[in-house]
Scaffold this active site. Structure first.
Site, PDB file in Angstrom:
ATOM      1  N   GLU A  63      -1.531   4.091  -0.160  1.00 43.95           N
ATOM      2  CA  GLU A  63      -0.115   4.306   0.152  1.00 43.95           C
ATOM      3  C   GLU A  63       0.066   5.210   1.369  1.00 43.95           C
ATOM      4  O   GLU A  63      -0.873   5.870   1.828  1.00 43.95           O
ATOM      5  CB  GLU A  63       0.593   4.892  -1.076  1.00 43.95           C
ATOM      6  CG  GLU A  63       0.581   3.910  -2.240  1.00 43.95           C
ATOM      7  CD  GLU A  63       1.329   4.397  -3.467  1.00 43.95           C
ATOM      8  OE1 GLU A  63       1.755   5.569  -3.511  1.00 43.95           O
ATOM      9  OE2 GLU A  63       1.496   3.585  -4.397  1.00 43.95           O
ATOM     10  N   CYS A  72      -1.578  -3.143  -0.772  1.00 45.99           N
ATOM     11  CA  CYS A  72      -1.960  -3.367  -2.165  1.00 45.99           C
ATOM     12  C   CYS A  72      -3.477  -3.485  -2.271  1.00 45.99           C
ATOM     13  O   CYS A  72      -4.172  -3.812  -1.299  1.00 45.99           O
ATOM     14  CB  CYS A  72      -1.350  -4.680  -2.655  1.00 45.99           C
ATOM     15  SG  CYS A  72       0.431  -4.667  -2.824  1.00 45.99           S
ATOM     16  N   GLU A  74      -5.183  -5.802  -3.766  1.00 42.02           N
ATOM     17  CA  GLU A  74      -5.664  -7.176  -3.566  1.00 42.02           C
ATOM     18  C   GLU A  74      -5.900  -7.458  -2.081  1.00 42.02           C
ATOM     19  O   GLU A  74      -6.927  -8.014  -1.689  1.00 42.02           O
ATOM     20  CB  GLU A  74      -4.625  -8.188  -4.084  1.00 42.02           C
ATOM     21  CG  GLU A  74      -4.402  -8.157  -5.582  1.00 42.02           C
ATOM     22  CD  GLU A  74      -3.313  -7.179  -6.019  1.00 42.02           C
ATOM     23  OE1 GLU A  74      -3.148  -6.109  -5.386  1.00 42.02           O
ATOM     24  OE2 GLU A  74      -2.635  -7.481  -7.014  1.00 42.02           O
ATOM     25  N   CYS A 114       0.979 -10.594  -1.796  1.00 46.01           N
ATOM     26  CA  CYS A 114      -0.452 -10.816  -2.101  1.00 46.01           C
ATOM     27  C   CYS A 114      -0.692 -12.246  -2.572  1.00 46.01           C
ATOM     28  O   CYS A 114      -1.714 -12.857  -2.233  1.00 46.01           O
ATOM     29  CB  CYS A 114      -0.939  -9.825  -3.147  1.00 46.01           C
ATOM     30  SG  CYS A 114      -1.136  -8.161  -2.479  1.00 46.01           S
TER      31      CYS A 114
HETATM   32  N1  THU Z   1       0.317  -2.612  -6.101  1.00 43.67           N
HETATM   33  C1  THU Z   1      -0.906  -3.196  -5.897  1.00 43.67           C
HETATM   34  O1  THU Z   1      -1.785  -2.616  -5.240  1.00 43.67           O
HETATM   35  N2  THU Z   1      -1.112  -4.418  -6.427  1.00 43.67           N
HETATM   36  C2  THU Z   1      -0.267  -5.077  -7.258  1.00 43.67           C
HETATM   37  O2  THU Z   1      -0.608  -6.136  -7.756  1.00 43.67           O
HETATM   38  C3  THU Z   1       1.049  -4.496  -7.544  1.00 43.67           C
HETATM   39  C4  THU Z   1       1.398  -3.252  -6.822  1.00 43.67           C
HETATM   40  C5  THU Z   1       0.521  -1.270  -5.588  1.00 43.67           C
HETATM   41  C6  THU Z   1       1.462  -1.131  -4.420  1.00 43.67           C
HETATM   42  C7  THU Z   1       1.925   0.313  -4.557  1.00 43.67           C
HETATM   43  O3  THU Z   1       0.939   1.159  -3.963  1.00 43.67           O
HETATM   44  C8  THU Z   1       1.894   0.567  -6.068  1.00 43.67           C
HETATM   45  O4  THU Z   1       1.055  -0.453  -6.617  1.00 43.67           O
HETATM   46  C9  THU Z   1       3.260   0.519  -6.731  1.00 43.67           C
HETATM   47  O5  THU Z   1       3.931  -0.631  -6.402  1.00 43.67           O
END
Ligand code: THU
Length: 160
Positions: A63, A72, A74, A114
């Site tokens: 983040e 994310c 993925e 994603c």
């Molecule tokens: N996030 C992911 O990394 N993958 C997902 O499948 C859903 C959301 C992350 C994005 C952000 O850093 C945090 O989770 C909250 O949304």
């Protein structure tokens, strides 16, 4: 008027019911949650992708205070795999999340962006990406991201 029905098949396994190679991939995704940088959401996501030669590449969400600048788990895993091993097709992807001091009971489905990226991997390598979404109460298993992305937009739409 015509109507079409779009059906998705999702299998739900208890962790112990998964074959050993699936448990291995899920375990890597769970481990990867610990490398997450999520000071804002506190939602730590891990992803692990297995490539055609068996190599496993992991990633986690990263983040940033300017929120959209983060990525994310993925996409971290998949784009790193592509950058490091561009000749190896992506076979499988597992996702897990750690929140409030424990792994989530519900599986963590990839966000819309994603899903589109995973679809891009399917197009790029001409093979479906098998998906495993871990939750303490069950792991959802799909044969392709298309199960999560009905009426998907792909290169084909620009030729038809
Ligand atoms: N996030 C992911 O990394 N993958 C997902 O499948 C859903 C959301 C992350 C994005 C952000 O850093 C945090 O989770 C909250 O949304």
């Amino acid at each position: 008027m015509k109507e079409i029905e779009i059906v998705s098949k999702v299998k739900i396994y208890g962790y112990d019911e998964l074959p050993a190679s699936d448990r291995e991939l899920v375990d890597k995704a769970k481990e990867a949650t610990q490398t997450s940088y999520a000071p804002y959401s506190k939602f730590r996501v891990g992803a692990a992708t297995r490539l055609e030669d068996g190599t496993i590449v992991t990633g986690s969400n990263q983040e940033n205070s300017a929120f959209p600048s983060g990525t994310c788990a993925e996409r971290t895993a998949l784009f790193y795999a592509n950058a490091r091993y561009p000749e190896q097709s992506v076979k499988e992807l597992a996702v897990a999340a750690f929140n409030h001091g424990k792994f989530t009971t519900m599986p963590t489905p990839p966000c819309g962006a994603c899903r589109q990226v995973i679809l891009g991997m399917e197009e790029r390598y001409g093979r479906p990406v098998r998906i495993l979404l871990y939750g303490e109460d069950g792991t959802y298993v799909m044969d392709s991201v298309k199960a999560l992305l009905p009426l998907q937009f792909s290169g084909e739409n620009m030729n038809g």
